[in-house]
Write an enzyme that holds these catalytic residues in place. Structure first.
Site, short mmCIF file in Angstrom:
data_model
loop_
_atom_site.label_atom_id
_atom_site.label_comp_id
_atom_site.label_asym_id
_atom_site.label_seq_id
_atom_site.Cartn_x
_atom_site.Cartn_y
_atom_site.Cartn_z
N LYS A 218 -13.97 11.34 2.05
CA LYS A 218 -13.62 9.98 1.97
C LYS A 218 -14.72 8.99 2.29
O LYS A 218 -15.84 9.40 2.91
CB LYS A 218 -12.51 9.74 2.89
CG LYS A 218 -11.60 8.83 2.49
CD LYS A 218 -10.37 9.18 1.66
CE LYS A 218 -9.40 8.01 1.21
NZ LYS A 218 -8.43 8.55 0.65
P1 NAD Z 1 -3.62 -0.68 -2.90
O1 NAD Z 1 -4.69 -1.43 -2.25
O2 NAD Z 1 -3.29 -0.56 -4.27
O3 NAD Z 1 -2.24 -1.26 -2.01
C1 NAD Z 1 -1.98 -1.17 -0.76
C2 NAD Z 1 -0.87 -1.98 -0.52
O4 NAD Z 1 -0.28 -2.15 0.94
C3 NAD Z 1 -0.98 -3.56 -0.96
O5 NAD Z 1 0.22 -4.17 -1.53
C4 NAD Z 1 -1.27 -4.27 0.57
O6 NAD Z 1 -0.96 -5.87 0.45
C5 NAD Z 1 -0.35 -3.32 1.32
N1 NAD Z 1 -0.77 -3.39 2.63
C6 NAD Z 1 -2.05 -3.25 3.20
N2 NAD Z 1 -2.13 -3.52 4.42
C7 NAD Z 1 -0.77 -3.89 4.70
C8 NAD Z 1 0.00 -3.87 6.17
N3 NAD Z 1 -0.71 -4.03 7.07
N4 NAD Z 1 1.20 -4.20 5.96
C9 NAD Z 1 1.73 -4.02 4.80
N5 NAD Z 1 1.25 -3.74 3.52
C10 NAD Z 1 0.07 -3.84 3.65
O7 NAD Z 1 -3.51 0.82 -2.17
P2 NAD Z 1 -3.00 2.34 -2.63
O8 NAD Z 1 -4.11 3.00 -3.59
O9 NAD Z 1 -1.73 1.87 -3.12
O10 NAD Z 1 -2.77 3.00 -1.19
C11 NAD Z 1 -1.71 2.66 -0.39
C12 NAD Z 1 -1.55 4.06 0.57
O11 NAD Z 1 -1.57 5.12 -0.36
C13 NAD Z 1 -2.84 4.36 1.35
O12 NAD Z 1 -2.61 5.00 2.67
C14 NAD Z 1 -3.72 5.27 0.51
O13 NAD Z 1 -4.61 6.19 1.37
C15 NAD Z 1 -2.59 6.37 -0.08
N6 NAD Z 1 -3.07 7.02 -1.37
C16 NAD Z 1 -3.39 6.44 -2.46
C17 NAD Z 1 -3.48 7.11 -3.39
C18 NAD Z 1 -3.83 6.36 -4.75
O14 NAD Z 1 -4.07 7.23 -5.86
N7 NAD Z 1 -4.06 4.99 -4.90
C19 NAD Z 1 -3.60 8.63 -3.39
C20 NAD Z 1 -3.15 9.06 -2.08
C21 NAD Z 1 -2.96 8.21 -1.23
#
Ligand code: NAD
Length: 423
Positions: free
Chosen positions: A113
């Site tokens: 990561k």
């Molecule tokens: P992203 O940046 O696209 O979206 C994150 C969202 O969460 C945004 O809408 C943001 O406003 C919101 N957010 C951030 N902090 C917040 C808070 N304190 N309270 C409420 N909302 C909040 O990110 P993503 O890629 O969608 O990732 C989200 C989660 O999913 C993370 O934990 C990430 O590790 C996990 N994840 C993502 C992927 C991927 O392919 N994108 C894969 C596996 C896991």
């Protein structure tokens, strides 16, 4: 209801949470103490400090990380996070979770990561590009198509990956698409990658609903976080007939007991940068949103959202962890005792890394698959992995997280043992 969007992101150190989760599974497996010692540490932890020219001659020094937890089963794999609260311990936890995630779905990667302490919401595209190119250069000691392959995470997206790929390729002297996944399709990305995390999560929700006898038609769904994982989860689950009754982002949440239209939320967020203010929806705090009456709760934002302080208040029957690390070990115990099925992050959101793996395979072969093929292969992986974990949880009478960890840790331990200790 309150409209505060503040979430206590400091409740538990994610690395301590990751170790505790590992220890629970290691105890159950009676893991050899030597192996336990190896797997409790990250193999490589790189910290970089680098300058970026912002504007008007101002130079700002940023801090970034790239961590590889264990690479016994294959090259490191894991996203890059841009967020103001990134810490080395958070990146270490996320790298360890990647090791288990790749193992639980049986794809040949280790866990890695990366992250940069920055606030992408308050940076221009030019600044983000410069930061990304310099950060890529700094971590190029570690990354490469057969060494460690980054992908998007919170605060980064397909464009960020395009810059990483281009920078690495410039140093290499030829185009190396397989150095990152989650790229735009025009430069070697995969069809279906954008939706993959959410699609995979929804496949696990379908299986979990079957397991507990829940009808998805009309089931009420709450989604925390409206980025890549959250938005596509909301869209895909609504397509199955479920009713999305609340969503949120950093600006706070919105709710409507009669259901919200995920497409309209997307359009509104694109226009205004937030979900709050959507006509026809009531405001709700991120804290209250988690405790809403619903059948399915999808945390899709960041870590530390469900702890001992609110686990007794969760009404959902299924908690589907699209986000990494949203639930503390204490909350796991409370939810398990209350009969709530938690689909653990390392299983629930593994669709992203699974399609990343498909993207990498396609890049290496220069042979690209149709989206229908990708979705079908993703479904096969997610359904099988979910049911393997469910069977193990029944067999050992443990919660789904412990079962997923037992499966993953035993696979990683087996690979590490088989390779032996060098030299
Ligand atoms: P992203 O940046 O696209 O979206 C994150 C969202 O969460 C945004 O809408 C943001 O406003 C919101 N957010 C951030 N902090 C917040 C808070 N304190 N309270 C409420 N909302 C909040 O990110 P993503 O890629 O969608 O990732 C989200 C989660 O999913 C993370 O934990 C990430 O590790 C996990 N994840 C993502 C992927 C991927 O392919 N994108 C894969 C596996 C896991």
């Amino acid at each position: 209801m309150a409209t505060s969007a503040v979430i206590d992101h400091t409740q538990r150190d994610p690395w301590q949470v990751a170790l505790e989760q590992f220890d629970i599974a290691a105890d159950r497996l009676h893991l050899d103490p030597n192996m336990r010692g190896i797997l409790r540490e990250c193999q490589r932890e790189l910290t970089v400090h680098f300058p970026v020219r912002m504007q008007d001659g101002v130079v700002k020094v940023f801090t970034g990380y790239r961590v590889q937890h264990n690479i016994s089963r294959g090259p490191g794999k894991g996203g890059i996070r841009y967020h103001p609260s990134v810490t080395l311990n958070e990146v270490k936890a996320l790298a360890m979770w990647m090791t288990w995630k790749c193992a639980v779905v049986g794809i040949p990667y280790g866990g890695a990561k990366g992250g940069v302490v920055c606030d992408p919401k308050h940076m221009t595209a030019q600044q983000l590009e410069t930061l990304t190119r310099r950060y890529t250069t700094e971590i190029s000691l570690l990354i490469g198509p057969d060494r460690d392959i980054p992908a998007p995470d919170v605060g980064t997206n397909a464009q960020t990956m395009a810059w990483v790929m281009d920078t690495y390729s410039m140093h290499h002297g030829s185009t190396v698409p397989a150095v990152v996944t989650g790229k735009p399709v025009s430069i070697g990305g995969s069809e279906g990658r954008n939706e993959a995390t959410a699609r995979g999560a929804v496949y696990t929700i379908i299986e979990a609903s079957k397991a507990i006898g829940l009808d998805l038609e009309g089931a009420r769904v709450v989604v925390q976080g409206y980025g890549n994982a959250g938005m596509y989860s909301a869209k895909l689950i609504a397509e199955l007939g479920a009713k999305v009754i609340a969503v949120s982002d950093t600006s706070g949440g919105i709710t409507n007991p009669n259901g919200l239209d995920p497409q309209k939320i997307e359009a509104f967020k694109r226009e205004t940068g937030r979900v709050q203010g959507l006509p026809g929806a009531e405001r709700i705090s991120n804290t209250d949103l988690l405790e809403l009456d619903c059948e399915i709760l999808i945390p899709a934002a960041i870590e530390n959202q469900i702890g001992s302080q609110n686990a007794t208040e969760i009404k959902a029957k299924i908690v589907a962890e699209a986000a990494n690390g949203p639930t503390s070990p204490e909350a796991d115990r409370i939810l398990y005792d209350r009969g709530v099925m938690v689909i653990p992050d390392i299983l629930c959101n593994a669709g992203g890394v699974t399609v990343s793996y498909f993207e990498w395979v396609q890049d290496l072969q220069n042979l690209f698959w149709r989206e229908a093929t990708i979705n079908a292969r993703l479904k096969e992986v997610m359904v099988k992995s979910f049911n393997d974990v469910l069977d193990l949880s029944h067999k050992h009478k443990v919660d789904m997280r412990t079962a997923a960890y037992m499966l993953a840790v035993s696979r990683v331990a087996d690979a590490t043992l088989t390779r032996g200790i060098y030299p």
